[in-house]
Motif scaffolding. Structure first.
Motif, PDB file in Angstrom:
ATOM      1  N   UNK A  37       0.033  11.001  -3.769  1.00 43.88           N
ATOM      2  CA  UNK A  37      -0.855   9.837  -3.803  1.00 43.88           C
ATOM      3  C   UNK A  37      -1.310   9.594  -5.197  1.00 43.88           C
ATOM      4  N   UNK A  54       1.297   7.862  -7.641  1.00 42.33           N
ATOM      5  CA  UNK A  54       1.216   6.590  -7.441  1.00 42.33           C
ATOM      6  C   UNK A  54       0.086   5.977  -8.071  1.00 42.33           C
ATOM      7  N   UNK A  55      -1.050   6.398  -7.775  1.00 39.37           N
ATOM      8  CA  UNK A  55      -2.353   5.594  -8.105  1.00 39.37           C
ATOM      9  C   UNK A  55      -2.372   5.538  -9.617  1.00 39.37           C
ATOM     10  N   UNK A  61      -3.421   2.420   1.273  1.00 43.71           N
ATOM     11  CA  UNK A  61      -4.226   3.360   0.572  1.00 43.71           C
ATOM     12  C   UNK A  61      -3.395   3.534  -0.710  1.00 43.71           C
ATOM     13  N   UNK A  62      -2.222   4.157  -0.632  1.00 42.38           N
ATOM     14  CA  UNK A  62      -1.226   4.657  -1.750  1.00 42.38           C
ATOM     15  C   UNK A  62      -1.076   3.512  -2.621  1.00 42.38           C
ATOM     16  N   UNK A  63      -0.565   2.395  -2.137  1.00 39.74           N
ATOM     17  CA  UNK A  63      -0.116   1.328  -2.639  1.00 39.74           C
ATOM     18  C   UNK A  63      -1.058   0.343  -2.963  1.00 39.74           C
ATOM     19  N   UNK A 101       7.328   8.346  -9.005  1.00 38.77           N
ATOM     20  CA  UNK A 101       6.628   7.584  -8.295  1.00 38.77           C
ATOM     21  C   UNK A 101       7.401   6.342  -8.024  1.00 38.77           C
ATOM     22  N   UNK A 149       0.198   3.306 -11.053  1.00 36.99           N
ATOM     23  CA  UNK A 149      -0.150   1.781 -11.023  1.00 36.99           C
ATOM     24  C   UNK A 149      -1.429   1.489 -11.811  1.00 36.99           C
TER      25      UNK A 149
END
Lengths: 421, 318
Positions: free
Chosen positions: A364, A367-368, B252-254, A419, A371
């Motif tokens: 997670x 990915x965060x 949540x993750x994306x 990711x 982004x």
């Protein structure tokens, strides 16, 4: 049998009430037994669940006199009251009655619901209170009246005369939290609950017991009903910290108790901050799927929940919508055809947990962060960025040059690169 | 500068921003007066909210616009306290321009809770002398009335076909490649009026070297992937719990919004072979959920309700 009935006290000693209340009652009964009664009736008033009816039962048992009861569901009209009057005053042995009375105890439960109006349009019952006065004047047996609202009763005509022929006592385990009686109440009730819990094989720890005591006080009937919710042996004490216990408990009640009033009262008793209804609904959404396996029930439950959620979010326009939403959410179980009788262990909402633990989870996290980096060059929020992530995955595959520029400038790590697979 | 076209071709003047001309006219008159009120920019993604805000800052402040324009977003910088701290630090420093104020651009303002918004309202008042706020959001209905009443609300709608196509043509000309009208139509179709998405697609097909509607639809397939279809099927098959955790990952993750996911689901089933009656029910369920989210529903609860409904529709088929 419900716990409050199964464990209803049978002796004065078992009743959790201050001694002076018990002593006053005993001396009133003693005066009857000695045929020296000056007050024919005993008015026991107080909030629900403090033991008014229980007291009547204990008196009957201790003095070995049958209890003739007219309970709340009977119609309180003049005719019915007359029958009670007959039973109360009825003589049976013309020669011996002096020695034999009293031979029964008359209990008129919820006497504040007796109607005086003679107009059938105003409730149908008529003349009940005047008839009650006649009973008390003529009775050969002790009469016990219980009521919640003494002050409302007082205002009725004929009531004043009834009161003057009676001893009126407020039944309450304590008057203020600061007094000693309060500590005795807590201590004795805790002891009693522990005994019942172990007898019933209900696993509950002291702090959970304290929580239901505090939440319901001084309503002991409610406390015992709440104890029922812990049946089935959960590991709540390990899994949940104190602050989560109350929400766990109200969620379980929402699904299991089948008593809407009780659910609503518990919700208001939690007295959380303004975000509480939202938090509560997250709990319900998380656990409804475990509770209801029938697709139609699940659909209906969620439909109500989603409606409640909208009202909750509309509170920015009209604040009172927030309390509607909480009450609607509290009623979802009544929309289901089947109630799940099995024990369900409720989970903390995954959505909230994941939101707060993203940083702990490497996948997670990557990915965060990727982004966030991409969002920065694009002048946009990272969650919006997710919708355009396909473009960067595409570039990674088809435009090596641009992709390596992106990696260099944004300092994207190898893990973050993954990711983008 | 990175060769990402969405940034490379971001308009630097208000007059170059495509979309609502009325908005641009109003903002240009503010520039003329050298003063702006607090503003709310409301509209879907890719319709020019950020571009308009940046262009406005450039016209007001010239080359020093970066010093006088603070971009914050409500959903990244979780916690209103961090936002207020940032605002305070920015607002404390005297504006380095002769207009006497700076601009704070708060993206995704609708993601702030009502309580956080109320706290922000006091901050707005405290620093009114030196700062103006521009709130950007998808739905102005999620902004509390006291803030709305202090702001001028400008609405942004999806970019229309003519404007989008002519902008795409202009970009292709600058990048030295040819693109046919059918391909442009296809990009417009897929973009759903989102300019950022359109430019991303344009750049993507340029890198493949094969510019045709077929390639474009192939890319579109990659955008939607099969994730959404998988989500629908899972729910229809009655795997409610599994579907929920997949949904959770998306949210949540994306960081996808409920609306994004509904739109994705919608386009993924449009051409699926499903019995007509069930298809109708699914589309109605999607519409009802989107409607409820727009009315102010919480994403994950509304989406959970959608999955429960899909499970029910699925159980009726079997």
């Amino acid at each position: 049998m419900p716990l409050p009935d199964k464990y209803r006290p049978e002796k004065f000693d078992d009743i959790i009430l201050p001694d002076d209340i018990k002593n006053q009652i005993k001396s009133w009964m003693d005066s009857w037994m000695r045929h020296e009664e000056t007050k024919k009736a005993l008015i026991l008033y107080g909030t629900q669940g403090v033991g008014k009816t229980t007291l009547a039962g204990v008196i009957s048992r201790c003095y070995n006199l049958p209890l003739i009861e007219m309970n709340g569901s009977d119609q309180r009209n003049r005719e019915n009251m007359k029958k009670v009057a007959l039973m109360a005053a009825e003589y049976r042995d013309l020669f011996n009655y002096e020695q034999n009375y009293p031979d029964r105890i008359i209990l008129i439960d919820e006497a504040d619901n007796i109607f005086e109006s003679r107009d059938p349009a105003k409730g149908g019952d008529s003349g009940g209170i005047s008839e009650l006065l006649e009973i008390i004047k003529n009775t050969l047996n002790p009469v016990i009246l219980t009521m919640n609202d003494f002050y409302e009763f007082k205002r009725k005509s004929s009531a004043r005369e009834i009161i003057s022929l009676s001893i009126s006592m407020e039944i309450t385990p304590y008057k203020k939290r600061s007094e000693r009686n309060y500590h005795i109440y807590i201590q004795k009730l805790l002891e009693r609950l522990k005994y019942i819990a172990s007898n019933e094989n209900i696993k509950i720890n002291d702090s959970q017991l304290m929580e239901i005591i505090k939440k319901d006080e001084p309503d002991m009937r409610a406390t015992l009903n709440d104890l029922e919710l812990y049946r089935g042996g959960n590991n709540a004490e390990d899994a949940y910290r104190d602050e989560q216990e109350s929400i766990y408990y109200v969620v379980s009640k929402t699904f299991k108790s089948g008593n809407y009033n009780d659910i609503i009262n518990s919700l208001y008793a939690i007295n959380g901050d303004t975000d509480f209804p939202g938090f509560y609904m997250q709990w319900l959404a998380e656990n409804a799927g475990m509770e209801y396996k029938n697709p139609e029930d699940l659909k209906n439950i969620f439909d109500i929940l989603s409606q409640a959620d909208i009202y909750y979010n509309m509170r920015i326009r009209d604040y009172s919508l927030s309390s509607y939403s909480m009450e609607i959410a509290g009623g979802i179980s009544f929309e289901a055809n089947e109630r799940n009788e099995h024990y369900v262990k409720y989970n903390f909402p995954a959505f909230i947990k994941n939101m707060s633990s993203r940083k702990g989870n490497t996948e997670r996290y990557n990915i965060q962060t990727v982004l966030e980096k991409l969002a920065l060059v694009n002048h946009m929020p990272s969650n919006e960025m997710a919708k355009y992530l396909w473009f960067y995955k595409f570039i990674k595959k088809h435009d090596r040059k641009l992709f390596s520029d992106i990696i260099k400038i944004l300092e994207i790590t190898d893990k973050e690169k993954n990711a983008l697979e | 500068m990175l060769d990402i076209w969405t940034e490379k071709y971001r308009p630097s003047k208000l007059s170059a921003v495509i979309g609502e001309s009325e908005n641009i006219n109003r903002l240009e008159s503010f520039v003329k007066d050298k003063n702006i009120p607090h503003l709310i920019f409301a509209g879907p993604p890719g319709t020019g909210k950020t571009s308009t805000a940046i262009a406005l800052a450039r016209e007001l402040f010239g080359d020093s616009w970066r010093d006088n324009f603070l971009e914050l977003n409500a959903s990244n910088e979780r916690g209103i306290d961090i936002i207020r701290e940032n605002i305070k630090n920015f607002a404390k420093i005297k504006p380095s321009n002769d207009l006497g104020f700076k601009i704070i651009f708060l993206d995704e303002a609708d993601h702030l809770t009502p309580d956080a918004q109320a706290a922000l309202r006091r901050t707005m008042e405290m620093y009114y002398n030196t700062t103006r706020f521009i709130f950007s959001c998808n739905y102005s209905s999620k902004i509390i009335p006291p803030i709305q009443s202090r702001c001028v609300v400008l609405r942004f709608s999806p970019i229309n076909k003519n404007e989008m196509v002519s902008r795409l043509k202009a970009i292709s000309k600058k990048e030295n490649f040819e693109i046919d009208d059918e391909s442009l139509d296809a990009i417009y179709e897929i973009s759903e009026g989102d300019m950022r998405k359109a430019i991303n697609i344009l750049q993507a097909i340029k890198t493949t070297g094969k510019i045709s509607p077929a390639t474009i639809y192939q890319i579109a397939g990659e955008i939607n992937k099969n994730e959404y279809k998988k989500l629908i099927l899972m729910a229809l098959e009655g795997n409610f719990d599994e579907a929920r955790s997949m949904l959770d990952k998306m949210l949540v993750d994306y960081g996808l919004s409920g609306i994004d996911i509904i739109k994705g689901m919608h386009s993924s089933i449009r051409n699926e072979q499903i019995a007509y009656r069930q298809k109708l029910q699914i589309i109605m369920a999607l519409a009802e959920t989107e409607f409820r989210i727009v009315e102010g529903g919480t994403d994950n609860i509304q989406m959970d309700a959608l999955l429960a409904k899909l499970s029910y529709i699925g159980s009726e088929i079997n």
